[in-house]
Design an enzyme around this catalytic site. Structure first.
Site, PDB file in Angstrom:
ATOM      1  N   GLU A  16       0.816  -1.216   0.000  1.00 57.94           N
ATOM      2  CA  GLU A  16       0.000   0.000   0.000  1.00 57.94           C
ATOM      3  C   GLU A  16       0.853   1.270   0.000  1.00 57.94           C
ATOM      4  OE1 GLU A  16      -3.671  -0.306   2.549  1.00 57.94           O
ATOM      5  OE2 GLU A  16      -2.620  -2.068   3.290  1.00 57.94           O
ATOM      6  N   SER A 150      -6.819  -1.964   1.858  1.00 56.14           N
ATOM      7  CA  SER A 150      -7.071  -1.399   0.525  1.00 56.14           C
ATOM      8  C   SER A 150      -7.602  -2.434  -0.466  1.00 56.14           C
ATOM      9  CB  SER A 150      -5.791  -0.759  -0.045  1.00 56.14           C
ATOM     10  OG  SER A 150      -5.420   0.351   0.725  1.00 56.14           O
ATOM     11  N   TYR A 219      -9.412   3.827  -5.580  1.00 62.58           N
ATOM     12  CA  TYR A 219      -8.396   4.857  -5.800  1.00 62.58           C
ATOM     13  C   TYR A 219      -8.422   5.490  -7.188  1.00 62.58           C
ATOM     14  CZ  TYR A 219      -6.858   3.026  -1.371  1.00 62.58           C
ATOM     15  OH  TYR A 219      -6.829   2.642  -0.062  1.00 62.58           O
ATOM     16  N   ARG A 258     -12.061   3.483  10.906  1.00 63.91           N
ATOM     17  CA  ARG A 258     -13.176   3.347   9.968  1.00 63.91           C
ATOM     18  C   ARG A 258     -13.647   1.896   9.995  1.00 63.91           C
ATOM     19  NH1 ARG A 258     -11.121   3.480   4.859  1.00 63.91           N
ATOM     20  NH2 ARG A 258     -12.036   1.442   4.433  1.00 63.91           N
ATOM     21  N   ASP A 260     -15.925  -0.916   8.351  1.00 63.17           N
ATOM     22  CA  ASP A 260     -16.609  -1.275   7.116  1.00 63.17           C
ATOM     23  C   ASP A 260     -17.735  -2.257   7.426  1.00 63.17           C
ATOM     24  OD1 ASP A 260     -14.868   0.337   5.752  1.00 63.17           O
ATOM     25  OD2 ASP A 260     -13.523  -1.289   5.181  1.00 63.17           O
ATOM     26  N   GLU A 273     -14.627  -5.299   8.907  1.00 62.82           N
ATOM     27  CA  GLU A 273     -13.292  -5.073   9.474  1.00 62.82           C
ATOM     28  C   GLU A 273     -13.186  -3.642   9.972  1.00 62.82           C
ATOM     29  OE1 GLU A 273     -10.139  -4.049   6.303  1.00 62.82           O
ATOM     30  OE2 GLU A 273     -11.396  -5.561   5.347  1.00 62.82           O
ATOM     31  N   ASN A 275     -10.440  -0.417  10.020  1.00 63.14           N
ATOM     32  CA  ASN A 275      -9.202   0.177   9.506  1.00 63.14           C
ATOM     33  C   ASN A 275      -8.710   1.204  10.522  1.00 63.14           C
ATOM     34  OD1 ASN A 275      -9.218  -0.781   6.487  1.00 63.14           O
ATOM     35  ND2 ASN A 275     -11.299  -0.159   6.973  1.00 63.14           N
ATOM     36  N   GLY A 279      -7.456   5.781   4.913  1.00 65.23           N
ATOM     37  CA  GLY A 279      -6.886   6.680   3.914  1.00 65.23           C
ATOM     38  C   GLY A 279      -7.303   8.126   4.110  1.00 65.23           C
TER      39      GLY A 279
END
Length: 310
Positions: A16, A150, A219, A258, A260, A273, A275, A279
């Site tokens: 990443e 990611s 992205y 974050r 998900d 999950e 994070n 990002g």
């Protein structure tokens, strides 16, 4: 904080790297805009201590995604050096990064998460595994590398004939994989800000043009529509935020995170999950959620930095 020298640590050798560099550069520019004495450091794991000492760093803003920055290794090094840093600590980072661990914790705490099985590379017979996946999950089914972000090493298998390829690909990124039931419904994410009393920001609904929120959809500008707040009934949204906060607190996360979530067609949320280093790029989700409640990007970076002293 404005009298301290801050390093935004970014890049590094993980898969990443490019995303991390984009995140780090954006944060660095924001901190400078706010008047902080900040410098950027491209992580070299063999020279990190030397890099920090040469720059006389007093605080680290962690912008490393994946290996070293999101798995507790950078955090452990900084703890030994006595340098405060943004985001979650060693244990929370390691648990969130390893989906085999976080999955078990979610299940033990009663946090809804998709039905799954965990596999270790050295214990797998591909023929037996393929048969088991077909019998237990059918298709479509989700195959994930246990310790990547990611969407790297995540494959949605539509055809049973592709299971072996998907498993082999996921094992390239991790010695452990998660095979998970496919949840049909809305893809959501809940950004959380805070440590002692964390708050859930507005939920974002993710609508990729391709139908799959993979690395390219994440992205590539314009490849995905982000709806803030998500198109949900108020009670459903509140329930999802509550579950996301429970997951965040369960792992002991702090600063920023974050969660998900998949929301099935019958309005059942499932935590996928957490994070811990989300990002912070032009297409990133946390800044979008913060903007929905009037927090600009530079202000968001400042708030995360100020939480170091919480």
């Amino acid at each position: 904080m404005k009298d301290k020298k801050i390093a935004v640590v970014m890049g590094g050798p993980s898969a990443e790297r490019e995303v991390s560099l984009n995140t780090g550069r954006a944060i660095l520019a924001a901190l400078k805009e706010k008047g902080y004495h900040a410098v950027g450091i491209d992580l070299d794991p063999r020279k990190l201590v030397e890099q920090l000492e040469q720059e006389q760093i007093e605080v680290v803003f962690n912008a490393i995604h994946g290996l070293y920055g999101e798995d507790g290794l950078l955090q452990g090094t900084l703890e030994m050096l006595g340098i405060p840093y943004t985001g979650s600590g060693v244990l929370a980072s390691a648990m969130a990064m390893d989906k085999t661990v976080s999955k078990r914790l979610f299940m033990s705490a009663g946090i809804p998460t998709p039905r799954s099985r965990l596999y270790t590379k050295q214990d797998v017979d591909l023929a037996v595994l393929t048969k088991e996946i077909q019998e237990v999950f059918g298709t479509p089914v989700v195959v994930k590398a246990a310790a990547q972000g990611s969407s790297i090493g995540v494959i949605i298998v539509e055809d049973a004939a592709d299971i072996v390829v998907a498993v082999t690909e996921a094992f390239k990124y991790s010695g452990h994989i998660v095979v998970e039931e496919f949840i049909k419904g809305k893809e959501l994410t809940v950004s959380i800000l805070g440590s002692e009393q964390p708050k859930a920001l507005p939920i974002i609904e993710i609508v990729p043009q391709s139908g799959r929120y993979d690395y390219t959809s994440k992205y590539t500008k314009g490849a995905t529509e982000y709806i803030v707040p998500a198109r949900l009934e108020a009670k459903v949204a509140e329930h999802i935020q509550h579950i996301a906060l429970d997951a965040y607190k369960l792992l002991g996360c702090r600063g920023i995170g974050r969660v998900d979530v998949m929301l099935s067609d019958d309005n059942q949320p499932y935590v996928l999950e957490i994070n811990t280093i989300p990002g912070m790029t032009a297409t990133s989700l946390v800044p979008k959620a913060a903007a929905a409640v009037g927090i600009g990007f530079a202000e968001l970076c400042e708030q995360i930095l100020q939480m170091v002293t919480d």
